[in-house]
Design a protein around this motif. Structure first.
Motif, PDB file in Angstrom:
ATOM      1  N   TRP A  65       0.848  -1.199   0.000  1.00  0.00           N
ATOM      2  CA  TRP A  65       0.000   0.000   0.000  1.00  0.00           C
ATOM      3  C   TRP A  65       0.884   1.250   0.000  1.00  0.00           C
ATOM      4  CZ3 TRP A  65      -5.277   0.244  -0.294  1.00  0.00           C
ATOM      5  CH2 TRP A  65      -5.997  -0.928  -0.032  1.00  0.00           C
TER       6      TRP A  65
ATOM      7  N   ASN B  28      -2.146  -1.364  -5.228  1.00  0.00           N
ATOM      8  CA  ASN B  28      -3.079  -0.329  -4.761  1.00  0.00           C
ATOM      9  C   ASN B  28      -2.579   1.085  -5.058  1.00  0.00           C
ATOM     10  OD1 ASN B  28      -5.127  -2.076  -3.430  1.00  0.00           O
ATOM     11  ND2 ASN B  28      -3.381  -2.631  -2.130  1.00  0.00           N
TER      12      ASN B  28
ATOM     13  N   SER C 200      -2.817   4.395  -7.463  1.00  0.00           N
ATOM     14  CA  SER C 200      -3.642   5.085  -8.451  1.00  0.00           C
ATOM     15  C   SER C 200      -2.782   5.533  -9.632  1.00  0.00           C
ATOM     16  CB  SER C 200      -4.277   6.324  -7.811  1.00  0.00           C
ATOM     17  OG  SER C 200      -3.244   7.265  -7.489  1.00  0.00           O
TER      18      SER C 200
ATOM     19  N   VAL D  44      -4.011  -4.423  -8.394  1.00  0.00           N
ATOM     20  CA  VAL D  44      -5.134  -3.605  -7.926  1.00  0.00           C
ATOM     21  C   VAL D  44      -6.438  -4.383  -8.032  1.00  0.00           C
ATOM     22  CG1 VAL D  44      -4.086  -1.380  -8.544  1.00  0.00           C
ATOM     23  CG2 VAL D  44      -5.428  -2.631 -10.262  1.00  0.00           C
TER      24      VAL D  44
ATOM     25  N   GLN E 187     -11.214  -0.241 -14.289  1.00  0.00           N
ATOM     26  CA  GLN E 187      -9.880   0.382 -14.212  1.00  0.00           C
ATOM     27  C   GLN E 187      -9.361   0.860 -15.580  1.00  0.00           C
ATOM     28  OE1 GLN E 187      -8.489   1.227 -11.489  1.00  0.00           O
ATOM     29  NE2 GLN E 187      -8.405  -0.373  -9.926  1.00  0.00           N
TER      30      GLN E 187
ATOM     31  N   LYS F 153     -16.364   0.460  -6.852  1.00  0.00           N
ATOM     32  CA  LYS F 153     -15.180  -0.059  -6.173  1.00  0.00           C
ATOM     33  C   LYS F 153     -15.614  -0.701  -4.858  1.00  0.00           C
ATOM     34  CE  LYS F 153     -10.521   1.062  -4.658  1.00  0.00           C
ATOM     35  NZ  LYS F 153     -10.063  -0.255  -5.152  1.00  0.00           N
TER      36      LYS F 153
ATOM     37  N   ARG G 103     -12.480  -0.248  -0.650  1.00  0.00           N
ATOM     38  CA  ARG G 103     -12.254   1.202  -0.605  1.00  0.00           C
ATOM     39  C   ARG G 103     -11.194   1.607   0.426  1.00  0.00           C
ATOM     40  NH1 ARG G 103     -16.432   4.263  -2.845  1.00  0.00           N
ATOM     41  NH2 ARG G 103     -16.321   5.833  -1.194  1.00  0.00           N
TER      42      ARG G 103
ATOM     43  N   TYR H  51      -3.644  10.685   3.931  1.00  0.00           N
ATOM     44  CA  TYR H  51      -4.872  10.842   3.146  1.00  0.00           C
ATOM     45  C   TYR H  51      -6.016  11.260   4.062  1.00  0.00           C
ATOM     46  CZ  TYR H  51      -1.751   7.953   0.414  1.00  0.00           C
ATOM     47  OH  TYR H  51      -0.631   7.465  -0.214  1.00  0.00           O
TER      48      TYR H  51
ATOM     49  N   GLU I  26     -10.997  10.255  -1.548  1.00  0.00           N
ATOM     50  CA  GLU I  26     -10.594  10.732  -2.875  1.00  0.00           C
ATOM     51  C   GLU I  26      -9.085  10.939  -2.953  1.00  0.00           C
ATOM     52  OE1 GLU I  26     -14.791  11.207  -2.384  1.00  0.00           O
ATOM     53  OE2 GLU I  26     -13.159  12.022  -1.149  1.00  0.00           O
TER      54      GLU I  26
ATOM     55  N   TRP J 221      -7.285   7.452  -3.377  1.00  0.00           N
ATOM     56  CA  TRP J 221      -7.409   6.863  -4.727  1.00  0.00           C
ATOM     57  C   TRP J 221      -7.278   7.918  -5.829  1.00  0.00           C
ATOM     58  CZ3 TRP J 221      -6.612   1.974  -4.306  1.00  0.00           C
ATOM     59  CH2 TRP J 221      -7.071   1.277  -3.187  1.00  0.00           C
TER      60      TRP J 221
ATOM     61  N   GLU K 186     -10.026   8.207  -8.311  1.00  0.00           N
ATOM     62  CA  GLU K 186     -10.406   6.996  -9.048  1.00  0.00           C
ATOM     63  C   GLU K 186     -11.209   6.110  -8.106  1.00  0.00           C
ATOM     64  OE1 GLU K 186      -6.835   5.277 -10.733  1.00  0.00           O
ATOM     65  OE2 GLU K 186      -6.258   7.176 -11.645  1.00  0.00           O
ATOM     66  N   ILE K 187     -12.413   6.527  -7.830  1.00  0.00           N
ATOM     67  CA  ILE K 187     -13.217   5.891  -6.797  1.00  0.00           C
ATOM     68  C   ILE K 187     -14.699   5.910  -7.210  1.00  0.00           C
ATOM     69  CG2 ILE K 187     -13.546   8.002  -5.426  1.00  0.00           C
ATOM     70  CD1 ILE K 187     -12.824   4.559  -3.938  1.00  0.00           C
TER      71      ILE K 187
END
Length: 315
Positions: free
Chosen positions: A113, A159, A161, A181, A189, A289, A292, A304, A308, A311, A314-315
């Motif tokens: 990750w 994982n 983006s 991923v 994707q 997705k 999450r 984070y 948003e 990712w 990209e969610i």
């Protein structure tokens, strides 16, 4: 058994169907037995991670299979992953993985990750106080060192983006070979596959069936009427259709089951061919997705603050 391999950007190859080995509540004996069964069925790619708790069982099963003459070491591909509490020292982390596996090298080592956790965090869902500052440049330098030392043949990520891939490329001396991923007919994707394709990074799909059986998984993918209809048309199973879709996009798939009937069913996806109409129909499916990872979000210690940001929208 026919050979189905993807070519990676460093000249290594990757079997396009892999067996996930997260053991969950299973004991070591159950895991080892499932892996031995998988070898006999033709599986040659085995995916593990420190946090899965299956490295010991996987190593035992593979060494025994090699000893018994079922396979040669060079015929199998072993992937493991750098857990988030080991970002400060990927070399030591991989050496410990090799010790648990009883192997001199693994084929692929992935950053699990884009998150750094404190050294004692050996559980998947961190508390707010468990986060450390993320320094991916330093982490990736450690991954490259693993490669230089011959501890692994390839390095990659999981994982990440599109934006995180591009940020990594800016400072990487070695381009990742793989980005593993979540990917399935309900989370296709498209953007990420395009960006990875620009850099020659192979996309490997975890939860290619939507993760049924996992705490966070769903049967929505294999239960979807479009998948069911295509399966009926081809006299195949919904799982085979979902897996074949992933393969048809040029990706590899990592599928997790210890049930012999399902394991045989899953590898049978290699014998299925989807036509253009099938692929067109799958493109109509709503996207959602499933994995999450909201537990990696907080206002104070995580890098984070929103889903948003994790990712990159990209969610």
């Amino acid at each position: 058994m026919r050979s189905y391999q993807a070519m990676l950007n460093n000249g290594e190859t990757l079997p396009i169907i892999g067996m996930g080995t997260y053991s969950g509540e299973n004991d070591r004996e159950t895991t080892e037995k499932a892996i031995r069964t998988a070898i006999k069925m033709g599986y040659r790619h085995f995916d593990t991670a420190k946090i899965y708790g299956s490295e010991l069982a996987l190593g035992n099963a593979l060494r025994r299979a090699i000893h018994d003459g079922l396979i040669e070491r060079e015929d199998i591909h072993v992937t493991s992953k750098l857990w988030s509490s080991d970002h400060h020292d990927p070399v030591s982390a991989l050496q410990q993985t090799l010790q648990r596996l009883g192997m001199e090298y693994i084929d692929m080592y992935l950053v699990h990750w884009p998150v750094a956790l404190k050294a004692w965090v050996d559980y998947p869902v961190p508390a707010e106080e468990d986060f450390e500052e993320l320094d991916m440049e330093n982490t990736w330098s450690g991954m490259e060192r693993c490669l230089e030392m011959g501890l692994c043949k390839s390095i990659g990520v999981s994982n990440f983006s599109s934006r995180k891939i591009e940020e990594l490329i800016d400072f990487a001396c070695v381009t990742p070979v793989v980005n593993q991923v979540e990917m399935h007919p309900m989370w296709r994707q498209r953007k990420l596959r395009s960006i990875c394709g620009d850099y020659g990074i192979h996309v490997s799909a975890y939860s290619p069936l939507g993760g049924p059986g996992n705490a966070w998984g769903t049967t929505a993918v294999v239960d979807h009427p479009i998948i069911q209809s295509i399966a009926h048309k081809h006299n195949a199973t919904p799982a085979q259709v979902a897996l074949r879709w992933g393969l048809s996009q040029g990706s590899s798939v990592i599928v997790k089951s210890f049930n012999p009937r399902r394991m045989k069913e899953n590898i049978g996806a290699l014998d299925l061919t989807l036509d253009d109409w099938d692929l067109f129909e799958i493109e109509k499916m709503e996207e959602r997705k499933i994995m999450r990872a909201e537990y990696l979000i907080n206002d104070t210690t995580s890098p984070y603050k929103t889903i948003e940001e994790l990712w990159d929208d990209e969610i």
